[in-house]
Design a protein around this motif. Structure first.
Motif, mmCIF file in Angstrom:
data_model
loop_
_atom_site.group_PDB
_atom_site.id
_atom_site.type_symbol
_atom_site.label_atom_id
_atom_site.label_comp_id
_atom_site.label_asym_id
_atom_site.label_seq_id
_atom_site.Cartn_x
_atom_site.Cartn_y
_atom_site.Cartn_z
ATOM 1 N N GLN A 8 0.831 -1.201 0.000
ATOM 2 C CA GLN A 8 0.000 0.000 0.000
ATOM 3 C C GLN A 8 0.869 1.256 0.000
ATOM 4 O OE1 GLN A 8 -2.750 0.341 3.259
ATOM 5 N NE2 GLN A 8 -4.081 1.699 2.105
ATOM 6 N N LYS A 9 1.949 1.249 0.777
ATOM 7 C CA LYS A 9 2.867 2.384 0.820
ATOM 8 C C LYS A 9 3.444 2.657 -0.567
ATOM 9 C CE LYS A 9 7.472 3.515 2.306
ATOM 10 N NZ LYS A 9 8.695 2.931 2.781
ATOM 11 N N TRP A 10 3.911 1.609 -1.249
ATOM 12 C CA TRP A 10 4.495 1.793 -2.570
ATOM 13 C C TRP A 10 3.436 2.146 -3.604
ATOM 14 C CZ3 TRP A 10 9.110 3.171 -3.499
ATOM 15 C CH2 TRP A 10 10.115 2.843 -2.608
ATOM 16 N N SER A 11 2.241 1.623 -3.450
ATOM 17 C CA SER A 11 1.154 1.970 -4.358
ATOM 18 C C SER A 11 0.863 3.462 -4.300
ATOM 19 C CB SER A 11 -0.093 1.170 -3.997
ATOM 20 O OG SER A 11 -1.205 1.603 -4.739
ATOM 21 N N VAL A 12 0.802 4.021 -3.116
ATOM 22 C CA VAL A 12 0.564 5.465 -2.943
ATOM 23 C C VAL A 12 1.720 6.258 -3.542
ATOM 24 C CG1 VAL A 12 0.376 7.305 -1.220
ATOM 25 C CG2 VAL A 12 -0.942 5.197 -0.949
ATOM 26 N N SER A 13 2.945 5.808 -3.301
ATOM 27 C CA SER A 13 4.119 6.498 -3.831
ATOM 28 C C SER A 13 4.106 6.518 -5.360
ATOM 29 C CB SER A 13 5.387 5.811 -3.319
ATOM 30 O OG SER A 13 6.532 6.408 -3.880
ATOM 31 N N TYR A 14 3.852 5.382 -5.977
ATOM 32 C CA TYR A 14 3.809 5.308 -7.443
ATOM 33 C C TYR A 14 2.677 6.156 -8.007
ATOM 34 C CZ TYR A 14 7.251 1.533 -7.531
ATOM 35 O OH TYR A 14 8.386 0.783 -7.412
ATOM 36 N N ARG A 15 1.511 6.096 -7.398
ATOM 37 C CA ARG A 15 0.371 6.891 -7.867
ATOM 38 C C ARG A 15 0.686 8.378 -7.784
ATOM 39 N NH1 ARG A 15 -3.697 6.576 -3.932
ATOM 40 N NH2 ARG A 15 -2.768 8.486 -3.207
ATOM 41 N N ASP A 16 1.236 8.809 -6.658
ATOM 42 C CA ASP A 16 1.562 10.223 -6.488
ATOM 43 C C ASP A 16 2.586 10.687 -7.516
ATOM 44 O OD1 ASP A 16 -0.213 10.273 -4.391
ATOM 45 O OD2 ASP A 16 1.333 10.344 -2.825
ATOM 46 N N ASP A 17 3.592 9.853 -7.784
ATOM 47 C CA ASP A 17 4.605 10.217 -8.770
ATOM 48 C C ASP A 17 4.005 10.266 -10.174
ATOM 49 O OD1 ASP A 17 7.246 10.967 -9.453
ATOM 50 O OD2 ASP A 17 7.731 8.912 -10.011
ATOM 51 N N MET A 18 3.160 9.298 -10.494
ATOM 52 C CA MET A 18 2.531 9.272 -11.816
ATOM 53 C C MET A 18 1.648 10.493 -12.036
ATOM 54 S SD MET A 18 2.091 7.701 -14.717
ATOM 55 C CE MET A 18 2.609 6.024 -14.547
ATOM 56 N N LEU A 19 0.812 10.805 -11.052
ATOM 57 C CA LEU A 19 -0.132 11.916 -11.207
ATOM 58 C C LEU A 19 0.511 13.285 -10.983
ATOM 59 C CD1 LEU A 19 -3.251 10.378 -9.434
ATOM 60 C CD2 LEU A 19 -2.771 10.506 -11.884
ATOM 61 N N GLY A 20 1.546 13.347 -10.156
ATOM 62 C CA GLY A 20 2.146 14.630 -9.831
ATOM 63 C C GLY A 20 3.344 15.017 -10.674
ATOM 64 N N ASN A 21 4.002 14.026 -11.304
ATOM 65 C CA ASN A 21 5.217 14.317 -12.073
ATOM 66 C C ASN A 21 5.172 13.796 -13.504
ATOM 67 O OD1 ASN A 21 6.676 15.560 -9.900
ATOM 68 N ND2 ASN A 21 6.876 13.528 -9.009
ATOM 69 N N ILE A 22 4.933 12.513 -13.646
ATOM 70 C CA ILE A 22 5.068 11.880 -14.961
ATOM 71 C C ILE A 22 3.986 12.342 -15.938
ATOM 72 C CG2 ILE A 22 5.045 9.667 -16.164
ATOM 73 C CD1 ILE A 22 6.271 8.499 -13.510
ATOM 74 N N MET A 23 2.723 12.221 -15.575
ATOM 75 C CA MET A 23 1.655 12.612 -16.498
ATOM 76 C C MET A 23 1.677 14.106 -16.813
ATOM 77 S SD MET A 23 0.258 9.915 -17.583
ATOM 78 C CE MET A 23 -1.026 10.715 -18.503
ATOM 79 N N PRO A 24 1.849 15.011 -15.837
ATOM 80 C CA PRO A 24 1.923 16.431 -16.196
ATOM 81 C C PRO A 24 3.064 16.741 -17.171
ATOM 82 C CG PRO A 24 1.521 16.226 -13.854
ATOM 83 C CD PRO A 24 1.817 14.843 -14.380
ATOM 84 N N PHE A 25 4.227 16.104 -16.983
ATOM 85 C CA PHE A 25 5.359 16.319 -17.889
ATOM 86 C C PHE A 25 4.999 15.901 -19.313
ATOM 87 C CE2 PHE A 25 9.036 14.709 -20.177
ATOM 88 C CZ PHE A 25 9.921 15.772 -20.076
ATOM 89 N N TRP A 26 4.474 14.683 -19.474
ATOM 90 C CA TRP A 26 4.176 14.184 -20.808
ATOM 91 C C TRP A 26 3.014 14.923 -21.453
ATOM 92 C CZ3 TRP A 26 7.314 11.650 -23.805
ATOM 93 C CH2 TRP A 26 8.384 11.002 -23.216
ATOM 94 N N LEU A 27 2.030 15.324 -20.682
ATOM 95 C CA LEU A 27 0.921 16.087 -21.250
ATOM 96 C C LEU A 27 1.374 17.474 -21.700
ATOM 97 C CD1 LEU A 27 -1.962 15.081 -18.836
ATOM 98 C CD2 LEU A 27 -1.686 14.420 -21.241
ATOM 99 N N LYS A 28 2.339 18.043 -21.007
ATOM 100 C CA LYS A 28 2.843 19.369 -21.361
ATOM 101 C C LYS A 28 3.817 19.319 -22.537
ATOM 102 C CE LYS A 28 5.197 23.401 -19.455
ATOM 103 N NZ LYS A 28 5.828 23.991 -18.267
#
Length: 64
Positions: A8-28
Motif C-alpha cells: 500500500q505504501k508503494w502503491s501510494v508512492s507510485y500513484r503520487d509520482d505518476m499523477l504529480g510528475n510523470i503525467m503532467p510532464f508528458w501532457l505538457k
C-alpha cells in the motif's frame, strides 16, 4: 510492516509520482498537437531530442 502495508505504501508512492510528475510532464511536452502523435524522445527539460513520433492516434468510429 506487513506485506499489505508495504504494498500500500508503494502503491501510494507510485500513484503520487505518476499523477504529480510523470503525467503532467508528458501532457505538457510530449503531445504532437499538429499530427496527433506522441513524441517519445524528450530531454529532461521537455525539449525535443527527436521529432519522430512512435505513437499516432486516429479517430474512433464513435467520434465520427
Amino acid at each position: 510492516m506487513n506485506v499489505t502495508e508495504y504494498l500500500q505504501k508503494w502503491s501510494v508512492s507510485y500513484r503520487d509520482d505518476m499523477l504529480g510528475n510523470i503525467m503532467p510532464f508528458w501532457l505538457k511536452h510530449g503531445l504532437d498537437l499538429r499530427n496527433g502523435g506522441v513524441y517519445t524522445c524528450l530531454d529532461r527539460d521537455g525539449s525535443l531530442i527527436d521529432t519522430t513520433c512512435l505513437l499516432y492516434t486516429s479517430p474512433s468510429p464513435r467520434d465520427a
